[in-house]
Design an enzyme around this catalytic site. Structure first.
Site, PDB file in Angstrom:
ATOM      1  N   TYR A   1      -2.868 -16.590  -1.774  1.00 26.33           N
ATOM      2  CA  TYR A   1      -1.588 -16.059  -2.260  1.00 26.33           C
ATOM      3  C   TYR A   1      -1.005 -16.960  -3.353  1.00 26.33           C
ATOM      4  O   TYR A   1      -0.477 -16.464  -4.364  1.00 26.33           O
ATOM      5  CB  TYR A   1      -0.598 -15.945  -1.096  1.00 26.33           C
ATOM      6  CG  TYR A   1       0.657 -15.174  -1.416  1.00 26.33           C
ATOM      7  CD1 TYR A   1       1.807 -15.837  -1.883  1.00 26.33           C
ATOM      8  CD2 TYR A   1       0.720 -13.795  -1.258  1.00 26.33           C
ATOM      9  CE1 TYR A   1       2.963 -15.130  -2.193  1.00 26.33           C
ATOM     10  CE2 TYR A   1       1.883 -13.083  -1.560  1.00 26.33           C
ATOM     11  CZ  TYR A   1       2.995 -13.763  -2.024  1.00 26.33           C
ATOM     12  OH  TYR A   1       4.134 -13.059  -2.336  1.00 26.33           O
TER      13      TYR A   1
ATOM     14  N   PRO B   1      -0.944  -4.005  -5.246  1.00 28.08           N
ATOM     15  CA  PRO B   1       0.186  -4.934  -5.464  1.00 28.08           C
ATOM     16  C   PRO B   1       0.451  -5.866  -4.280  1.00 28.08           C
ATOM     17  O   PRO B   1       1.199  -6.816  -4.394  1.00 28.08           O
ATOM     18  CB  PRO B   1       1.375  -3.998  -5.678  1.00 28.08           C
ATOM     19  CG  PRO B   1       0.993  -2.751  -4.937  1.00 28.08           C
ATOM     20  CD  PRO B   1      -0.498  -2.628  -5.089  1.00 28.08           C
TER      21      PRO B   1
ATOM     22  N   TYR C   1       6.703  -9.710   4.351  1.00 29.32           N
ATOM     23  CA  TYR C   1       5.679  -8.657   4.405  1.00 29.32           C
ATOM     24  C   TYR C   1       5.655  -8.137   5.835  1.00 29.32           C
ATOM     25  O   TYR C   1       5.335  -8.878   6.761  1.00 29.32           O
ATOM     26  CB  TYR C   1       4.313  -9.229   4.033  1.00 29.32           C
ATOM     27  CG  TYR C   1       4.172  -9.596   2.574  1.00 29.32           C
ATOM     28  CD1 TYR C   1       4.594 -10.836   2.102  1.00 29.32           C
ATOM     29  CD2 TYR C   1       3.609  -8.711   1.662  1.00 29.32           C
ATOM     30  CE1 TYR C   1       4.458 -11.181   0.755  1.00 29.32           C
ATOM     31  CE2 TYR C   1       3.470  -9.049   0.316  1.00 29.32           C
ATOM     32  CZ  TYR C   1       3.901 -10.278  -0.120  1.00 29.32           C
ATOM     33  OH  TYR C   1       3.767 -10.617  -1.448  1.00 29.32           O
TER      34      TYR C   1
ATOM     35  N   LYS D   1      -1.007  -9.965  -7.450  1.00 32.39           N
ATOM     36  CA  LYS D   1      -2.004 -10.598  -8.310  1.00 32.39           C
ATOM     37  C   LYS D   1      -2.078 -10.027  -9.719  1.00 32.39           C
ATOM     38  O   LYS D   1      -2.699 -10.624 -10.599  1.00 32.39           O
ATOM     39  CB  LYS D   1      -3.396 -10.481  -7.665  1.00 32.39           C
ATOM     40  CG  LYS D   1      -3.542 -11.311  -6.391  1.00 32.39           C
ATOM     41  CD  LYS D   1      -3.293 -12.777  -6.667  1.00 32.39           C
ATOM     42  CE  LYS D   1      -3.174 -13.599  -5.403  1.00 32.39           C
ATOM     43  NZ  LYS D   1      -2.504 -14.877  -5.665  1.00 32.39           N
TER      44      LYS D   1
ATOM     45  N   HIS E   1       9.332 -20.645  -4.286  1.00 34.70           N
ATOM     46  CA  HIS E   1       9.165 -20.310  -2.864  1.00 34.70           C
ATOM     47  C   HIS E   1       8.030 -21.142  -2.269  1.00 34.70           C
ATOM     48  O   HIS E   1       6.907 -21.084  -2.740  1.00 34.70           O
ATOM     49  CB  HIS E   1       8.852 -18.810  -2.698  1.00 34.70           C
ATOM     50  CG  HIS E   1      10.035 -17.926  -2.908  1.00 34.70           C
ATOM     51  ND1 HIS E   1      10.056 -16.610  -2.512  1.00 34.70           N
ATOM     52  CD2 HIS E   1      11.238 -18.176  -3.476  1.00 34.70           C
ATOM     53  CE1 HIS E   1      11.233 -16.080  -2.814  1.00 34.70           C
ATOM     54  NE2 HIS E   1      11.969 -17.003  -3.409  1.00 34.70           N
TER      55      HIS E   1
HETATM   56  C1  PHB Z   1       7.899  -7.434  -6.218  1.00 35.43           C
HETATM   57  O1  PHB Z   1       8.856  -8.230  -6.126  1.00 35.43           O
HETATM   58  O2  PHB Z   1       7.953  -6.389  -6.909  1.00 35.43           O
HETATM   59  C2  PHB Z   1       6.636  -7.734  -5.432  1.00 35.43           C
HETATM   60  C3  PHB Z   1       6.537  -8.944  -4.761  1.00 35.43           C
HETATM   61  C4  PHB Z   1       5.374  -9.232  -4.044  1.00 35.43           C
HETATM   62  C5  PHB Z   1       4.348  -8.303  -4.004  1.00 35.43           C
HETATM   63  C6  PHB Z   1       4.455  -7.080  -4.689  1.00 35.43           C
HETATM   64  C7  PHB Z   1       5.612  -6.790  -5.397  1.00 35.43           C
HETATM   65  O3  PHB Z   1       3.232  -8.580  -3.272  1.00 35.43           O
END
Ligand code: PHB
Ligand code: APR
Length: 397
Positions: A392, A300, A208, A304, A80
């Site tokens: 990130y 989460p 997000y 990280k 990505h």
């Molecule tokens: C996930 O795919 O479970 C996931 C992806 C990004 C995040 C947290 C969880 O920031």
């Protein structure tokens, strides 16, 4: 299950915990000639049944490639070059490639764990599953050892070093005397209700979403398996959320142009994860060295957790190899300081991203205005976007 061979009576490094941190450390040490054994409390099927995020920073991908465990990752991982952020005013893209010249790779943690187990089996590394009652001894002496039982038998393994890779609920952190530990934690009044759905992701990159109804995240495991989350109060129970109720709420938190494209599917996993932050210092005591969740838990939001476990492994492997080859223990003495410096930077970013995107229940109107202003700063300025992209995609080790 006792894979490969009998339990050794002595090894250079006993690794407690057969999750990502313990497995990658074992692979790296073995490839450099250091003998080790892994003691894992659970069965292998149990470990491989865990559903965990897998957004890999470039540093994590590099470590897996250097450890010779990246073939499937390169075949199946999704690279990505950016992600989307959205709110009621629409959505915009954080272009990692343009801003910082880096990317992330989406590849489930379960698959990383599976690949590492397969590599260690081929290395012939002893992996003891269902190791019970693991206890660490003499961690502040030159002759540490680890005892455990399995079935009706008791075992003791002498070693030079112990790597505590046994997660938040493990035994290693608690083996450091309480008076020698300083613990930092912050909890949030909300968690993430997550579902794993047999349906194509709504978007080819992660979204997000910061909505007035609460945070939402659209992620994925592969082109046919989607992962979605919505912020819910800690008082919520996953059983009270039918699939239809979840999809309806998720759509209300995504921009209309995206929500109308949402394909739902069979929900194969549904659970609520708390949003926790925790750090235990130091990450070493005598001959015991902590890696990963054994020492720290990050929210989460910034994806990280796995990446921090791997950066700890990078520092510890580097230090153990220096001592093994030259007898020089300086890097071992600096391990905790080196690992914690990156832990706190990732903690800072994860908290910042959590506070940016979630609806904080007891926030004042003033705090909500500041949050709105922070979000528009990210949306409208190159510096704002670059700050998010730099953290990130992963800070340097
Ligand atoms: C996930 O795919 O479970 C996931 C992806 C990004 C995040 C947290 C969880 O920031
Ligand atoms: N003895 C032996 N093994 C133990 C013990 C014990 N007393 N306690 C826990 N374990 C095992 C667990 O069963 C687990 O398999 O240690 C392993 C720890 O693995 P993780 O919890 O996955 O931690 P870590 O390897 O640091 O990886 C961190 O995993 O939990 C996610 O979000 C986290 O992505 C991050 C990653």
């Amino acid at each position: 299950m006792l894979s490969n061979q009998v339990v050794p009576k002595r090894v250079r490094v006993v690794i407690v915990g057969g999750g990502p941190a313990g497995l990658l450390l074992a692979r790296k040490l073995t490839r450099d000639g250091m003998d080790c054994v892994i003691l894992e409390r659970r069965s292998r099927p149990y470990v491989l049944s865990r559903i965990r995020a897998g957004v890999l920073e470039q540093g994590s991908v590099d470590q897996l490639r250097e450890a010779g465990v990246s073939q499937r990752l390169h075949e199946e991982g999704l690279v990505h070059g950016g992600c989307l952020l959205s709110d009621e005013n629409g959505h915009f893209r954080i272009d990692f490639a343009e801003l910082v010249g880096k990317s992330v790779t989406v590849y489930g943690q379960t698959e990383v764990t599976r690949d590492l187990y397969e590599a260690l089996d081929s290395d012939g590394v002893p992996i003891v599953h269902e190791a019970g009652n693991v206890r660490l001894h003499g961690i502040d002496t030159a002759n540490p050892s680890v005892t455990f039982d399995r079935g009706r038998l008791n075992y003791s393994i002498a070693c030079n070093f112990i790597a505590g890779c046994d997660g938040f609920h493990g035994v290693s952190r608690e083996s450091i005397p309480a008076g020698a530990r300083k613990q930092f934690e912050k909890s949030y009044p909300f968690g993430w209700l997550g579902v794993l759905s047999e349906s194509p992701p709504v978007n080819d990159e992660l979204i997000y979403s910061r909505s007035g109804r609460g945070f939402a995240l659209a992620s994925m495991r592969n082109p046919l398996l989607s992962r979605y989350y919505i912020q819910v109060p800690n008082s919520e129970n996953a059983d009270d959320w039918s699939a239809d109720r979840f999809w309806t709420e998720l759509r209300r938190r995504l921009p209309d142009s995206i929500a109308e494209c949402l394909e739902t599917g069979k929900v194969v996993e549904k659970s609520i994860a708390p949003i926790r932050t925790f750090v235990s210092e130091p990450m070493s005591f005598g001959r015991l060295f902590l890696c990963g969740d054994a020492s720290h838990i990050v929210p989460p939001t910034g994806a990280k957790g796995l990446n921090l476990a791997f950066s700890d492994v990078h520092y510890l492997h580097d230090a153990l190899i220096e001592e093994y080859r030259s007898g020089d223990g300086r890097k071992l003495k600096c391990y905790s300081e080196s690992a914690l410096a990156r832990v706190w930077k990732s903690m800072r970013f994860s908290l910042w991203m959590t506070n940016l995107l979630h609806r904080i229940p007891d926030a004042s109107e003033f705090e909500r205005r500041i949050q709105d202003t922070e979000f528009t700063h990210i949306r409208d300025t190159v510096n704002g976007r670059a700050l998010l992209a730099e953290n990130y995609t992963g800070l340097p080790y």
